[in-house]
Each structure stands twice: as structure tokens, then as C-alpha cells.
Write a protein that holds these residues in place. Structure first.
Motif, PDB file in Angstrom:
ATOM      1  N   PRO A  35       8.168  -2.015  -2.924  1.00  0.00           N
ATOM      2  CA  PRO A  35       6.962  -2.507  -2.248  1.00  0.00           C
ATOM      3  C   PRO A  35       7.322  -3.237  -0.968  1.00  0.00           C
ATOM      4  CG  PRO A  35       6.947  -3.074  -4.583  1.00  0.00           C
ATOM      5  CD  PRO A  35       8.322  -2.566  -4.266  1.00  0.00           C
ATOM      6  N   VAL A  36       6.488  -3.075   0.014  1.00  0.00           N
ATOM      7  CA  VAL A  36       6.721  -3.707   1.311  1.00  0.00           C
ATOM      8  C   VAL A  36       5.920  -5.002   1.365  1.00  0.00           C
ATOM      9  CG1 VAL A  36       6.482  -3.457   3.803  1.00  0.00           C
ATOM     10  CG2 VAL A  36       7.098  -1.478   2.406  1.00  0.00           C
ATOM     11  N   PHE A  37       6.622  -6.131   1.422  1.00  0.00           N
ATOM     12  CA  PHE A  37       5.945  -7.422   1.483  1.00  0.00           C
ATOM     13  C   PHE A  37       5.961  -7.947   2.912  1.00  0.00           C
ATOM     14  CE2 PHE A  37       5.691 -12.066   1.235  1.00  0.00           C
ATOM     15  CZ  PHE A  37       4.510 -12.191   0.506  1.00  0.00           C
ATOM     16  N   CYS A  38       4.826  -8.432   3.351  1.00  0.00           N
ATOM     17  CA  CYS A  38       4.668  -8.908   4.724  1.00  0.00           C
ATOM     18  C   CYS A  38       4.326 -10.393   4.719  1.00  0.00           C
ATOM     19  CB  CYS A  38       3.564  -8.136   5.433  1.00  0.00           C
ATOM     20  SG  CYS A  38       3.785  -6.365   5.374  1.00  0.00           S
ATOM     21  N   PRO A  39       5.256 -11.237   5.104  1.00  0.00           N
ATOM     22  CA  PRO A  39       4.969 -12.671   5.146  1.00  0.00           C
ATOM     23  C   PRO A  39       4.040 -13.017   6.297  1.00  0.00           C
ATOM     24  CG  PRO A  39       7.143 -12.226   6.039  1.00  0.00           C
ATOM     25  CD  PRO A  39       6.626 -10.915   5.515  1.00  0.00           C
ATOM     26  N   LEU A  40       3.287 -14.085   6.138  1.00  0.00           N
ATOM     27  CA  LEU A  40       2.397 -14.563   7.187  1.00  0.00           C
ATOM     28  C   LEU A  40       2.709 -16.018   7.494  1.00  0.00           C
ATOM     29  CD1 LEU A  40      -1.063 -13.145   6.000  1.00  0.00           C
ATOM     30  CD2 LEU A  40       0.359 -12.283   7.872  1.00  0.00           C
ATOM     31  N   SER A  41       2.543 -16.391   8.749  1.00  0.00           N
ATOM     32  CA  SER A  41       2.791 -17.776   9.126  1.00  0.00           C
ATOM     33  C   SER A  41       1.657 -18.697   8.697  1.00  0.00           C
ATOM     34  CB  SER A  41       2.985 -17.874  10.645  1.00  0.00           C
ATOM     35  OG  SER A  41       1.829 -17.410  11.323  1.00  0.00           O
ATOM     36  N   TYR A  47       1.249  -7.560   0.161  1.00  0.00           N
ATOM     37  CA  TYR A  47       1.949  -6.293  -0.013  1.00  0.00           C
ATOM     38  C   TYR A  47       1.164  -5.204   0.710  1.00  0.00           C
ATOM     39  CZ  TYR A  47       4.970  -8.275  -3.609  1.00  0.00           C
ATOM     40  OH  TYR A  47       5.901  -9.029  -4.279  1.00  0.00           O
ATOM     41  N   ALA A  48       1.865  -4.325   1.415  1.00  0.00           N
ATOM     42  CA  ALA A  48       1.242  -3.221   2.133  1.00  0.00           C
ATOM     43  C   ALA A  48       1.224  -1.983   1.246  1.00  0.00           C
ATOM     44  CB  ALA A  48       1.998  -2.933   3.426  1.00  0.00           C
ATOM     45  N   TRP A 297      -7.925  -0.844   7.387  1.00  0.00           N
ATOM     46  CA  TRP A 297      -7.518  -1.361   6.085  1.00  0.00           C
ATOM     47  C   TRP A 297      -8.618  -2.180   5.420  1.00  0.00           C
ATOM     48  CZ3 TRP A 297      -8.025  -6.616   6.073  1.00  0.00           C
ATOM     49  CH2 TRP A 297      -7.803  -7.325   7.266  1.00  0.00           C
ATOM     50  N   MET A 298      -8.427  -2.417   4.131  1.00  0.00           N
ATOM     51  CA  MET A 298      -9.204  -3.380   3.363  1.00  0.00           C
ATOM     52  C   MET A 298      -8.238  -4.167   2.481  1.00  0.00           C
ATOM     53  SD  MET A 298     -12.581  -3.449   3.757  1.00  0.00           S
ATOM     54  CE  MET A 298     -13.738  -2.448   4.719  1.00  0.00           C
ATOM     55  N   ARG A 299      -8.642  -5.372   2.156  1.00  0.00           N
ATOM     56  CA  ARG A 299      -7.789  -6.231   1.318  1.00  0.00           C
ATOM     57  C   ARG A 299      -8.306  -6.264  -0.116  1.00  0.00           C
ATOM     58  NH1 ARG A 299      -7.502 -12.838   1.866  1.00  0.00           N
ATOM     59  NH2 ARG A 299      -7.472 -13.199  -0.378  1.00  0.00           N
ATOM     60  N   ARG A 300      -7.376  -6.404  -1.058  1.00  0.00           N
ATOM     61  CA  ARG A 300      -7.708  -6.687  -2.453  1.00  0.00           C
ATOM     62  C   ARG A 300      -6.783  -7.805  -2.944  1.00  0.00           C
ATOM     63  NH1 ARG A 300     -11.313  -4.042  -0.873  1.00  0.00           N
ATOM     64  NH2 ARG A 300     -12.116  -2.055  -1.710  1.00  0.00           N
ATOM     65  N   THR A 301      -7.255  -8.547  -3.959  1.00  0.00           N
ATOM     66  CA  THR A 301      -6.469  -9.622  -4.556  1.00  0.00           C
ATOM     67  C   THR A 301      -6.348  -9.352  -6.054  1.00  0.00           C
ATOM     68  OG1 THR A 301      -7.311 -11.193  -2.907  1.00  0.00           O
ATOM     69  CG2 THR A 301      -6.286 -12.118  -4.882  1.00  0.00           C
ATOM     70  N   LEU A 302      -5.136  -9.399  -6.580  1.00  0.00           N
ATOM     71  CA  LEU A 302      -4.900  -9.061  -7.987  1.00  0.00           C
ATOM     72  C   LEU A 302      -5.541 -10.099  -8.898  1.00  0.00           C
ATOM     73  CD1 LEU A 302      -3.107  -6.621  -9.085  1.00  0.00           C
ATOM     74  CD2 LEU A 302      -2.930  -7.105  -6.644  1.00  0.00           C
ATOM     75  N   SER A 303      -6.378  -9.629  -9.823  1.00  0.00           N
ATOM     76  CA  SER A 303      -7.012 -10.531 -10.787  1.00  0.00           C
ATOM     77  C   SER A 303      -6.111 -10.769 -11.994  1.00  0.00           C
ATOM     78  CB  SER A 303      -8.348  -9.955 -11.250  1.00  0.00           C
ATOM     79  OG  SER A 303      -8.154  -8.705 -11.895  1.00  0.00           O
ATOM     80  N   ARG A 304      -5.135  -9.874 -12.203  1.00  0.00           N
ATOM     81  CA  ARG A 304      -4.182 -10.036 -13.299  1.00  0.00           C
ATOM     82  C   ARG A 304      -2.935  -9.228 -12.965  1.00  0.00           C
ATOM     83  NH1 ARG A 304      -8.204  -6.562 -16.142  1.00  0.00           N
ATOM     84  NH2 ARG A 304      -7.302  -4.464 -16.431  1.00  0.00           N
ATOM     85  N   ASP A 305      -1.880  -9.434 -13.733  1.00  0.00           N
ATOM     86  CA  ASP A 305      -0.646  -8.679 -13.524  1.00  0.00           C
ATOM     87  C   ASP A 305      -0.930  -7.191 -13.722  1.00  0.00           C
ATOM     88  OD1 ASP A 305       0.453 -11.154 -13.269  1.00  0.00           O
ATOM     89  OD2 ASP A 305       1.769 -11.028 -15.030  1.00  0.00           O
ATOM     90  N   ASP A 317      -1.568 -12.017  -6.255  1.00  0.00           N
ATOM     91  CA  ASP A 317      -0.961 -11.292  -5.136  1.00  0.00           C
ATOM     92  C   ASP A 317      -2.054 -10.648  -4.292  1.00  0.00           C
ATOM     93  OD1 ASP A 317       1.612 -11.916  -5.864  1.00  0.00           O
ATOM     94  OD2 ASP A 317       2.094  -9.933  -6.688  1.00  0.00           O
ATOM     95  N   ARG A 318      -1.819 -10.584  -3.006  1.00  0.00           N
ATOM     96  CA  ARG A 318      -2.739  -9.916  -2.090  1.00  0.00           C
ATOM     97  C   ARG A 318      -2.133  -8.589  -1.656  1.00  0.00           C
ATOM     98  NH1 ARG A 318      -4.530 -15.116   1.684  1.00  0.00           N
ATOM     99  NH2 ARG A 318      -4.979 -16.501  -0.074  1.00  0.00           N
TER     100      ARG A 318
END
Length: 407
Positions: A35-41, A47-48, A297-305, A317-318
Motif C-alpha cells: 500500500p502507498v501511504f502519503c503523509p500530510l503536514s 493510503y492511496a 478522487w473521493m475519500r473514505r475512512t475505515l470504520s473497522r479493521d 485509516d483514511r
């Protein structure tokens, strides 16, 4: 791949680069075995999701990949903006299902029939004006009027408000674009709150008027709807209008603008189209939407593992669903970087991937683009871009601000 490279995805400088360069980078990301993780300031990072199957799975499982608290921002919006943006696009069931049910039933056959006639009549007027005007900015004089006027006509918005409505939509979507973020030194959240407040206020006023004096428009249908004992309140109505006017206006306008760019750059494809407009337009419109991917794009946020393709994503996780990358996935599309108006099959995700959040206005958008392109190329077959487009500075919308054209 080094994290500094991955930070490209959050950099507006990256999104200003040529299409081919961005496509090459996303091809590298799709080929990654992790997975490609993209940090933000200014946030926790994301994750992309760049592969077609990743985007499809996340779209099919809203109970895991939540649209709340927002689907349209890499970071959580500030409180002064949050109250305005809780539309269907950033909601999960049951709230999402309730609003979508009410809105869907308000699109009555009579309303749809009237809108269909409006699209054809408006297309003729736009091309009449273009033929008389001559060389001009295609965005301002052709692509922008179509979706704006159709949506405002559906809702019953007065013509006098059109300029303010389009200004609000431009500002809301142009994240980081200096042309659209106030020149008075205010921070972006303050500007956003002002523009959202205007759209909500406009709709609240019209909603009150239509409850007293019903008319043959969508606002009347929405304010009088009663689905299982429920109707839209003023806040729901404002949020829906903001979503409709922003999503419906911007995506259709940019699909139309990209169409002229693509058919100029690929003249052989334009010849194929013009030779059989009625036969080729349906597949051409789908290919334009796939190739341009107006919503990136659209964003989603994980509600569970959740485990997907061998990786466990954790609750909280986003993830960002990159439609532009999914629409270039080599495992789904043959010659994905080739613009081919005869492409079939073409299971693109330009209107979102199938699932509860698939674009409610996809049918109307397809009709608007089809009818206007038919009118343009039937009457002005030599229509073409005369210079490179001026692109919107945004990661969220693949937008075109200015496009000189002639015919």
C-alpha cells in the motif's frame, strides 16, 4: 518508494504537471506490491487506492469504507465549514439512504421530460450564440452555461443569481487555486463558509417561497415530498442544492471542455465521430469521461479493521479512491492511455464505482454532454481548441478554466 515521492499526491504542483507525467506516476503506484501511504503536514495522512479493484471494493463496502466525516477533503474540515457540507456525498446509511430515497422520488417523469426538452433547446441556443460570436473561450461561452442553466432551471433559481452561484461553485472546488481564493487575505475556511452560506441561504429562501407558492420545479417536489413520512428540511435542502450545483455543474462543464481538447488532439478520432454522430456519441461520451476523469478522487475512512489485497487497514485509516488511476488500470482497460471513442467494453468509474454513492446525476450529465456535443459537431464540425487549456489548480477536480476555441 520514498515517502518524499509519495507526497506528490498532496502537492498541487504535482497536479499542475502534464497529464502524461501524472499518468506515468500513477502507473508506478499501481505496480507497487505494498500500500502507498502519503503523509500530510496538516493531517494524519492517507493510503492511496490506485487500482481498479481497490476502488471497486471500497465503493461496494460502505459499512467498512465510510464517507463520514467527509468524502471530499484530505483533512477533516474546520467546524465553520462542517455544518454546510453534510450532504449525501459525505454520509452513510441510514441517513444517506433516507436522503437519496427522497431525492430520487422527486425526479418525477414529468420533471425529467421537461428537463430533457430544456437540454435540447439550450444546446441550440448555445451553439447559435457561438456561431454568431466566433472564436472565444469555450468554457465561459459553451461548457459553463449548459449545466448551470439546467440545474438552476430544475431548481427554480432566478437568472439574476446565476453569476453568484457559479462564483460560489468555483471557489468551493478550487482548493489552492489563487484565482478563486479571496484576495482580501482571509483564510480559506472563512471563504468557504461564506460561499456555502450563500448557497444554503438562497435555497432556504426559495424553499420557504415554494412551500407557500408551489411551482413546477424540483424545489417544490423536494419540499412537498413525503417518503415514508419524511421530507427535506431547510438544512437538507441547502446541502442537497450545494451538492447538486457543485457536482452537477463542475463535472459536466469539465467533461465538455475536455471533449474539445481531446478531439482536437486526436483529430482522427474526431473524424470518426463526425462521420457518424448518432452512432458514435454514446461510446465517445463514455470514453471522454473515462479519459478525463473530471472528479479525480473521493475519500473514505475505515470504520473497522479490514484486509484488502493482502494488507490490513486499521479502523480510522483514511484512504483516497483515485478514479483517474482506476480508469487507467492496465488489468481492466486495453491500451488504457489510448483515447479511443469506440472502446468497448468501457467499465470506467468516472461517475464513481458502482455502490450506494454512484453519481445520482450520471444520467442527466450523460444527456447534457451528448446533446451539446451532437449540436456542436453537427453544425460546427471544425470546432477545435486554438491553444492549450488553462487548468484549474486542484487535486480533486480535473478542471479547465479557460479554453480558446475556433471553428
Amino acid at each position: 518508494m520514498p515517502s518524499l515521492v509519495e507526497q506528490k499526491l498532496s502537492s498541487l504542483d504535482f497536479w499542475a504537471k502534464p497529464q502524461a507525467e501524472r499518468d506515468e506516476y500513477f502507473a508506478e503506484l499501481r505496480a507497487e506490491d505494498r500500500p502507498v501511504f502519503c503523509p500530510l503536514s496538516d493531517g494524519p495522512g492517507f493510503y492511496a487506492l490506485t487500482r481498479y479493484e481497490q476502488v471497486a471494493e471500497a465503493s461496494r463496502k460502505p459499512e467498512v469504507f465510510s464517507s463520514a466525516p467527509t468524502a471530499v477533503s484530505l483533512v477533516d474540515p474546520p467546524p465553520q465549514v462542517t455544518e454546510y457540507i453534510g450532504s449525501m456525498i459525505s454520509m452513510d446509511d441510514p441517513g444517506h439512504a433516507r436522503l437519496r430515497r427522497i431525492v430520487s422520488r422527486s425526479f418525477t417523469p414529468r420533471l425529467v421530460e421537461r428537463v430533457t426538452g430544456d437540454v435540447a433547446a439550450l444546446a441550440r441556443r448555445i451553439v447559435d450564440d457561438l456561431a454568431e460570436r466566433g472564436p472565444c473561450d469555450f468554457v465561459e461561452h459553451v461548457a459553463m452555461p449548459m449545466p448551470l442553466q439546467i440545474i438552476c432551471s430544475m431548481m427554480g433559481i432566478p437568472v439574476s443569481a446565476y453569476d453568484d452561484v457559479i462564483d460560489a461553485t468555483n471557489v468551493i472546488l478550487a482548493v489552492g487555486d489563487p484565482d478563486h481564493v479571496g484576495a482580501d487575505g482571509r483564510d480559506r475556511p472563512a471563504v468557504l463558509a461564506e460561499k456555502f452560506s450563500y448557497l444554503h441561504g438562497l435555497m432556504a429562501d426559495l424553499g420557504r417561497l415554494r412551500r407557500e407558492k408551489p411551482a413546477d420545479d424540483l424545489v417544490t417536489a423536494l419540499t412537498s415530498a413525503n417518503v415514508d413520512g419524511e421530507a427535506l428540511n431547510d438544512r437538507d435542502l441547502g446541502r442537497f442544492f450545494a451538492l447538486l450545483v457543485i457536482a452537477g455543474n463542475e463535472t459536466t462543464r469539465n467533461a465538455l471542455s475536455h471533449a474539445v481538447v481531446l478531439l482536437t488532439e486526436h483529430s482522427a478520432q474526431k473524424d470518426v465521430l463526425v462521420a457518424d454522430l448518432d452512432g458514435r456519441l454514446p461510446s465517445a461520451v463514455e470514453e471522454i469521461v473515462r479519459y478525463a476523469s473530471p472528479v479525480t478522487w473521493m475519500r473514505r475512512t475505515l470504520s473497522r479493521d479490514h484486509e484488502m489485497q493482502g494488507h490490513v487497514y486499521r479502523a480510522g485509516d483514511r484512504v483516497i479512491l483515485y478514479y483517474n488511476s482506476a480508469n487507467r488500470d492496465e488489468n481492466v482497460f486495453r491500451d488504457p492511455h489510448l483515447f479511443d471513442i469506440t472502446r468497448s467494453p468501457n467499465p470506467h468509474v468516472g461517475f464513481g464505482s458502482p455502490g450506494p454513492h454512484f453519481c445520482l446525476g450520471a444520467h442527466l450529465a450523460r444527456r447534457e454532454v451528448t446533446v451539446l456535443l451532437r449540436e456542436l459537431y453537427a453544425r460546427l464540425p471544425n470546432l477545435h481548441a486554438t491553444d492549450a487549456p488553462v487548468r484549474q489548480r486542484s487535486s480533486f477536480i480535473n478542471g479547465i478554466k479557460v479554453l480558446p476555441c475556433a471553428f
